[in-house]
Design a protein around this motif. Sequence first.
Motif, mmCIF file in Angstrom:
data_model
loop_
_atom_site.group_PDB
_atom_site.id
_atom_site.type_symbol
_atom_site.label_atom_id
_atom_site.label_comp_id
_atom_site.label_asym_id
_atom_site.label_seq_id
_atom_site.Cartn_x
_atom_site.Cartn_y
_atom_site.Cartn_z
ATOM 1 N N ILE A 202 40.599 -29.270 -1.618
ATOM 2 C CA ILE A 202 40.159 -30.682 -1.872
ATOM 3 C C ILE A 202 41.211 -31.750 -1.529
ATOM 4 C CG2 ILE A 202 40.256 -32.159 -3.962
ATOM 5 C CD1 ILE A 202 39.305 -30.051 -5.751
ATOM 6 N N TYR A 203 42.522 -31.019 -1.126
ATOM 7 C CA TYR A 203 43.366 -32.054 -0.685
ATOM 8 C C TYR A 203 43.741 -32.124 0.947
ATOM 9 C CZ TYR A 203 45.234 -33.537 -5.345
ATOM 10 O OH TYR A 203 45.424 -34.157 -6.449
ATOM 11 N N THR A 204 42.783 -31.359 1.603
ATOM 12 C CA THR A 204 42.767 -31.020 3.163
ATOM 13 C C THR A 204 41.684 -31.307 3.658
ATOM 14 O OG1 THR A 204 42.364 -28.773 2.927
ATOM 15 C CG2 THR A 204 44.689 -29.337 2.814
ATOM 16 N N GLY A 205 40.433 -31.091 3.012
ATOM 17 C CA GLY A 205 39.197 -31.402 3.863
ATOM 18 C C GLY A 205 38.684 -30.410 4.589
ATOM 19 N N PHE A 206 39.414 -29.035 4.530
ATOM 20 C CA PHE A 206 38.893 -28.100 5.348
ATOM 21 C C PHE A 206 37.521 -27.517 4.784
ATOM 22 C CE2 PHE A 206 43.311 -27.289 6.856
ATOM 23 C CZ PHE A 206 43.231 -27.063 8.187
ATOM 24 N N ARG A 207 36.731 -26.933 5.499
ATOM 25 C CA ARG A 207 35.493 -26.348 5.236
ATOM 26 C C ARG A 207 35.992 -25.145 4.377
ATOM 27 N NH1 ARG A 207 34.492 -28.488 10.252
ATOM 28 N NH2 ARG A 207 32.708 -30.089 10.099
ATOM 29 N N PRO A 208 35.117 -24.474 3.638
ATOM 30 C CA PRO A 208 35.689 -23.182 3.086
ATOM 31 C C PRO A 208 35.851 -22.113 4.120
ATOM 32 C CG PRO A 208 33.661 -24.000 1.759
ATOM 33 C CD PRO A 208 33.897 -25.096 3.046
ATOM 34 N N GLN A 209 34.903 -22.058 4.893
ATOM 35 C CA GLN A 209 35.348 -21.006 6.143
ATOM 36 C C GLN A 209 36.578 -21.199 6.930
ATOM 37 O OE1 GLN A 209 32.131 -20.260 8.816
ATOM 38 N NE2 GLN A 209 32.896 -18.246 9.602
ATOM 39 N N GLU A 210 36.797 -22.231 7.138
ATOM 40 C CA GLU A 210 38.314 -22.753 7.781
ATOM 41 C C GLU A 210 39.329 -22.553 6.840
ATOM 42 O OE1 GLU A 210 36.489 -26.671 10.443
ATOM 43 O OE2 GLU A 210 37.164 -26.928 8.421
ATOM 44 N N LEU A 211 39.103 -22.799 5.749
ATOM 45 C CA LEU A 211 40.221 -22.587 4.757
ATOM 46 C C LEU A 211 40.559 -21.139 4.392
ATOM 47 C CD1 LEU A 211 42.050 -24.268 2.795
ATOM 48 C CD2 LEU A 211 40.305 -23.746 1.032
ATOM 49 N N SER A 212 39.263 -20.206 4.537
ATOM 50 C CA SER A 212 39.666 -18.741 4.089
ATOM 51 C C SER A 212 40.111 -18.011 5.531
ATOM 52 C CB SER A 212 38.414 -18.324 3.900
ATOM 53 O OG SER A 212 37.248 -18.395 5.161
ATOM 54 N N ILE A 213 40.329 -18.612 6.550
ATOM 55 C CA ILE A 213 40.615 -17.756 7.590
ATOM 56 C C ILE A 213 42.064 -18.293 8.212
ATOM 57 C CG2 ILE A 213 38.471 -16.736 8.389
ATOM 58 C CD1 ILE A 213 38.584 -18.984 10.594
ATOM 59 N N LEU A 214 42.656 -19.139 7.550
ATOM 60 C CA LEU A 214 43.898 -19.724 7.887
ATOM 61 C C LEU A 214 45.025 -18.644 7.897
ATOM 62 C CD1 LEU A 214 44.160 -23.215 5.838
ATOM 63 C CD2 LEU A 214 43.739 -22.855 8.387
ATOM 64 N N GLN A 215 45.888 -18.780 9.045
ATOM 65 C CA GLN A 215 46.843 -18.028 9.240
ATOM 66 C C GLN A 215 48.006 -18.489 8.948
ATOM 67 O OE1 GLN A 215 46.643 -15.393 12.546
ATOM 68 N NE2 GLN A 215 44.589 -15.327 12.827
ATOM 69 N N ILE A 216 49.291 -17.587 8.453
ATOM 70 C CA ILE A 216 50.621 -18.212 8.384
ATOM 71 C C ILE A 216 51.328 -18.962 9.532
ATOM 72 C CG2 ILE A 216 51.150 -16.831 6.430
ATOM 73 C CD1 ILE A 216 52.900 -15.038 8.401
ATOM 74 N N ASP A 217 50.751 -18.464 10.793
ATOM 75 C CA ASP A 217 51.053 -19.063 11.901
ATOM 76 C C ASP A 217 50.553 -20.414 12.161
ATOM 77 O OD1 ASP A 217 52.603 -16.914 12.740
ATOM 78 O OD2 ASP A 217 51.108 -16.060 14.089
ATOM 79 N N ASP A 218 49.502 -20.876 11.425
ATOM 80 C CA ASP A 218 48.879 -22.162 11.479
ATOM 81 C C ASP A 218 49.535 -23.111 10.603
ATOM 82 O OD1 ASP A 218 46.798 -20.987 12.949
ATOM 83 O OD2 ASP A 218 45.649 -20.531 11.055
ATOM 84 N N ILE A 219 50.481 -22.739 9.960
ATOM 85 C CA ILE A 219 51.313 -23.474 8.904
ATOM 86 C C ILE A 219 52.565 -24.143 9.462
ATOM 87 C CG2 ILE A 219 51.957 -23.776 6.597
ATOM 88 C CD1 ILE A 219 49.194 -22.989 6.726
ATOM 89 N N ASP A 220 52.827 -25.276 9.650
ATOM 90 C CA ASP A 220 54.194 -25.597 9.962
ATOM 91 C C ASP A 220 54.790 -26.230 8.625
ATOM 92 O OD1 ASP A 220 56.455 -27.183 11.120
ATOM 93 O OD2 ASP A 220 55.444 -27.356 12.847
ATOM 94 N N LEU A 221 56.053 -25.580 8.223
ATOM 95 C CA LEU A 221 56.440 -26.024 6.955
ATOM 96 C C LEU A 221 57.731 -27.022 7.314
ATOM 97 C CD1 LEU A 221 56.787 -22.732 4.949
ATOM 98 C CD2 LEU A 221 55.206 -24.424 4.666
#
Length: 351
Positions: A202-221
């Motif tokens: 809800i807070y990112t707007g990713f499509r369900p399939q886009e959200l489900s395959i996110l990897q930790i390398d995709d995250i920049d903390l």
Amino acid sequence: MKLPNSFGSVHKLPGNQRNPWRVRKTNGWVWDPESGICKQQYITIGYYPTQKEALQALAEYNANPYDLSASTITFEEVYAKWSEEHFKTLGASTIRGWKSAFSYCKPLYQMHMKDIRVNHLEQTIKNADVGDNTKRRMKSLFNLIYKYSMKHEIVDKNYAQLCDSVKEPEPEIIRIPFSDLEIQKLWDNIQVPFADMVLIGIYTGFRPQELSILQIDDIDLDLWTITGGLKTDAGKNRIVPIHPRIRELVQQNYDRAGKMNSNYLFNDESGQSALLNYGRYSRRFSKIMKRLNMTHKPHDTRHSFITLAKTAGVNEYILKLIVGHAVEDITEKIYTHRSIEDLHREIQKIK
């Protein structure tokens, strides 16, 4: 030369005819009690302009005999044969629907099936004084009758498939954004497995399939961004700022994935690491909706984000960058460069 016995015959009809040469074969014998003799019964294979073509047709028939009734059977007769077989397993209301559709096909009744073409079918549908639903049923009837006809070698081509007089209605997909109360309910039940995943959607707007395959390398903390996306050129590998409200949720999933040695941001609550597909995501989503007594579909999270952003006055072009929609404005697309700070500033308008 004399033709062989039982081969059939070719003879010319009297008068001035376009196709005077008739080809026929004996189709049995009938005893005539009055004359006391047996009379031959003939079936006609066809009529041809020349003797040569007639002999060729007779030779081809003898080489590969076919059901001669197929050349003369009408649309009405095929419907009768088809319905006798098809209606055995149908309910009364369904049968009434097919009979109603057939009643508007009168221009085709006496036409030979082999002579019917696309324009005949289309004109029949077009001229029928009925609504679109009945016209669609007529087209479906054509397809079933042609399927039956091809099965029984009455025709060798399904012209109903080429008939486009009636356009199928586009399925209407209704998206219902989560209300403020429903979003708060998700926060109040954050302990429910994968409720956090719904909120992140809800807070990112990713499509369900886009959200489900996110990897930790995709995250920049450090920059608090997620790089991901599928489907379109504008949507692939887009940078999405992480809203302050969900940073803790992203951090928790990130840390859990690290402890599990998983490459993926979202993992099973049992501790198993596995790539989600849309089916698994959808099942998890449905469980949450059922438990919290909500009626939403997985894509409603994306529509919720866009609705929240528009309501909050998020810049139109930055919103398109975040959700992966194409930007058509040349100045914005080519000459304007947006920074990470720009993205964060706009997304924080959502309170």
